[in-house]
Design a protein around this motif. Structure first.
Motif, mmCIF file in Angstrom:
data_model
loop_
_atom_site.group_PDB
_atom_site.id
_atom_site.type_symbol
_atom_site.label_atom_id
_atom_site.label_comp_id
_atom_site.label_asym_id
_atom_site.label_seq_id
_atom_site.Cartn_x
_atom_site.Cartn_y
_atom_site.Cartn_z
ATOM 1 N N LEU A 5 -13.928 -23.650 11.671
ATOM 2 C CA LEU A 5 -13.197 -22.445 11.282
ATOM 3 C C LEU A 5 -12.835 -22.536 9.804
ATOM 4 C CD1 LEU A 5 -11.814 -19.791 12.190
ATOM 5 C CD2 LEU A 5 -9.757 -21.152 12.628
ATOM 6 N N SER A 6 -13.259 -21.546 9.039
ATOM 7 C CA SER A 6 -12.989 -21.545 7.601
ATOM 8 C C SER A 6 -12.029 -20.450 7.180
ATOM 9 C CB SER A 6 -14.303 -21.399 6.818
ATOM 10 O OG SER A 6 -14.980 -20.203 7.179
ATOM 11 N N GLN A 7 -11.852 -19.413 8.015
ATOM 12 C CA GLN A 7 -11.005 -18.300 7.604
ATOM 13 C C GLN A 7 -10.665 -17.433 8.812
ATOM 14 O OE1 GLN A 7 -12.848 -15.779 4.672
ATOM 15 N NE2 GLN A 7 -11.025 -14.516 4.344
ATOM 16 N N THR A 8 -9.467 -16.877 8.810
ATOM 17 C CA THR A 8 -9.070 -15.863 9.789
ATOM 18 C C THR A 8 -8.681 -14.605 9.035
ATOM 19 O OG1 THR A 8 -8.265 -17.523 11.361
ATOM 20 C CG2 THR A 8 -7.499 -15.261 11.659
ATOM 21 N N ILE A 9 -9.378 -13.513 9.318
ATOM 22 C CA ILE A 9 -9.093 -12.236 8.658
ATOM 23 C C ILE A 9 -8.268 -11.391 9.623
ATOM 24 C CG2 ILE A 9 -10.071 -10.174 7.597
ATOM 25 C CD1 ILE A 9 -12.613 -11.780 7.053
ATOM 26 N N ASN A 10 -7.062 -11.036 9.212
ATOM 27 C CA ASN A 10 -6.155 -10.259 10.048
ATOM 28 C C ASN A 10 -6.272 -8.779 9.717
ATOM 29 O OD1 ASN A 10 -4.651 -12.484 11.420
ATOM 30 N ND2 ASN A 10 -4.118 -13.003 9.310
ATOM 31 N N GLY A 11 -6.467 -7.971 10.746
ATOM 32 C CA GLY A 11 -6.532 -6.535 10.544
ATOM 33 C C GLY A 11 -5.159 -5.901 10.509
ATOM 34 N N ASP A 12 -5.100 -4.678 10.010
ATOM 35 C CA ASP A 12 -3.831 -3.957 9.990
ATOM 36 C C ASP A 12 -3.818 -2.801 10.980
ATOM 37 O OD1 ASP A 12 -5.574 -2.267 8.723
ATOM 38 O OD2 ASP A 12 -4.497 -2.185 6.825
ATOM 39 N N ASP A 13 -4.807 -2.774 11.887
ATOM 40 C CA ASP A 13 -4.879 -1.749 12.920
ATOM 41 C C ASP A 13 -5.363 -2.383 14.218
ATOM 42 O OD1 ASP A 13 -4.521 1.008 11.511
ATOM 43 O OD2 ASP A 13 -5.909 -0.093 10.222
ATOM 44 N N SER A 14 -4.997 -1.749 15.334
ATOM 45 C CA SER A 14 -5.541 -2.211 16.614
ATOM 46 C C SER A 14 -7.048 -1.985 16.632
ATOM 47 C CB SER A 14 -4.887 -1.462 17.777
ATOM 48 O OG SER A 14 -5.152 -0.076 17.702
ATOM 49 N N ASN A 15 -7.741 -2.856 17.313
ATOM 50 C CA ASN A 15 -9.204 -2.821 17.425
ATOM 51 C C ASN A 15 -9.920 -3.103 16.106
ATOM 52 O OD1 ASN A 15 -9.091 -1.970 20.291
ATOM 53 N ND2 ASN A 15 -11.211 -1.397 19.911
ATOM 54 N N PHE A 16 -9.219 -3.745 15.177
ATOM 55 C CA PHE A 16 -9.897 -4.274 13.996
ATOM 56 C C PHE A 16 -10.905 -5.325 14.467
ATOM 57 C CE2 PHE A 16 -10.179 -7.627 10.750
ATOM 58 C CZ PHE A 16 -10.535 -6.900 9.630
ATOM 59 N N GLY A 17 -12.168 -5.160 14.064
ATOM 60 C CA GLY A 17 -13.215 -6.060 14.522
ATOM 61 C C GLY A 17 -13.977 -5.533 15.716
ATOM 62 N N SER A 18 -13.914 -4.214 15.954
ATOM 63 C CA SER A 18 -14.680 -3.621 17.054
ATOM 64 C C SER A 18 -16.167 -3.921 16.910
ATOM 65 C CB SER A 18 -14.471 -2.106 17.100
ATOM 66 O OG SER A 18 -13.125 -1.789 17.341
#
Length: 213
Positions: free
Chosen positions: A37-50
């Protein structure tokens, strides 16, 4: 959703149902293909990463956020990240040129020609279909006046091409199917083709499905 670069060194695993917002976990590997694991990208909306997609050598990572409110509720957006050193940094946010409620822009996305083209499917998008008269033989005002019907919520695939340093809208693929045809339940791309599955499309009176190239 899993996406991997063509060289196998970058792997993205999304968790769109993560509470309260979705996340994308980025893993990198060396030539032994042992991922860490090199990075975790956090979304600012639900279903970020659909949906996610990575360019051939991992230079760019695109992540959709289909419930993002832009100009309309649940219009959706696609975020493109560029690899800088070992971390992805936000590079460009792409939104629909049509601005529809519940468009779900980015329901499925895929890079094409490495990163030169980005194919974006929107599950709730409308389509404009040109009305033809006399099988196209009759035109108005030297073919300058055209009449269109709107097919609502039947799904649309938009093509964004990279010019200079940004992705810019190029065209929308034709879709004359109804809203229960299941347009783009699956699609695949090659260097110069887009294949679209429509499993519930009508064919000779039966919903036996079609595939468009």
């Amino acid at each position: 959703m899993l996406s991997i670069s063509k060289d196998g060194h970058s792997l993205a695993i999304s968790a769109p149902a993560n509470s309260p917002n979705g996340k994308v976990f980025v893993y990198s590997s060396d030539d032994t293909l042992q991922y860490t694991l090199s990075q975790t990208i956090n979304g600012d909306d639900s279903n970020f990463g659909s949906s996610t997609t990575i360019s051939d050598n991992g230079t760019y990572l695109a992540v959709s956020s289909i419930y993002k409110d832009v100009d309309q509720i649940d219009q959706g957006a696609v975020h493109v990240y560029e690899l800088s050193g070992t971390q992805y940094q936000l590079y460009q946010t792409i939104t629909s040129i049509n601005s529809e409620i519940a468009e779900f822009f980015g329901s499925k996305i895929s890079f094409m020609n490495d990163y030169q083209t980005l194919v974006i499917f929107s599950k709730g998008a409308d389509n404009l279909v040109r009305t033809k008269f006399d099988a196209g033989e009759t035109t108005f005002d030297n073919n300058l006046t055209k009449i269109y019907d709107t097919l609502e919520n039947n799904g649309r695939i938009d093509i964004y091409d990279r010019y200079a340093s940004k992705w810019v809208f190029s065209e929308s693929l034709e879709n004359n199917e109804d809203d229960i045809a299941g347009y783009s339940n699956g699609f695949a791309v090659s260097s110069n083709q887009v294949l679209v599955g429509v499993p519930n499309a009508l064919d000779q009176g039966l919903r036996s499905g079609k595939a468009f190239e």
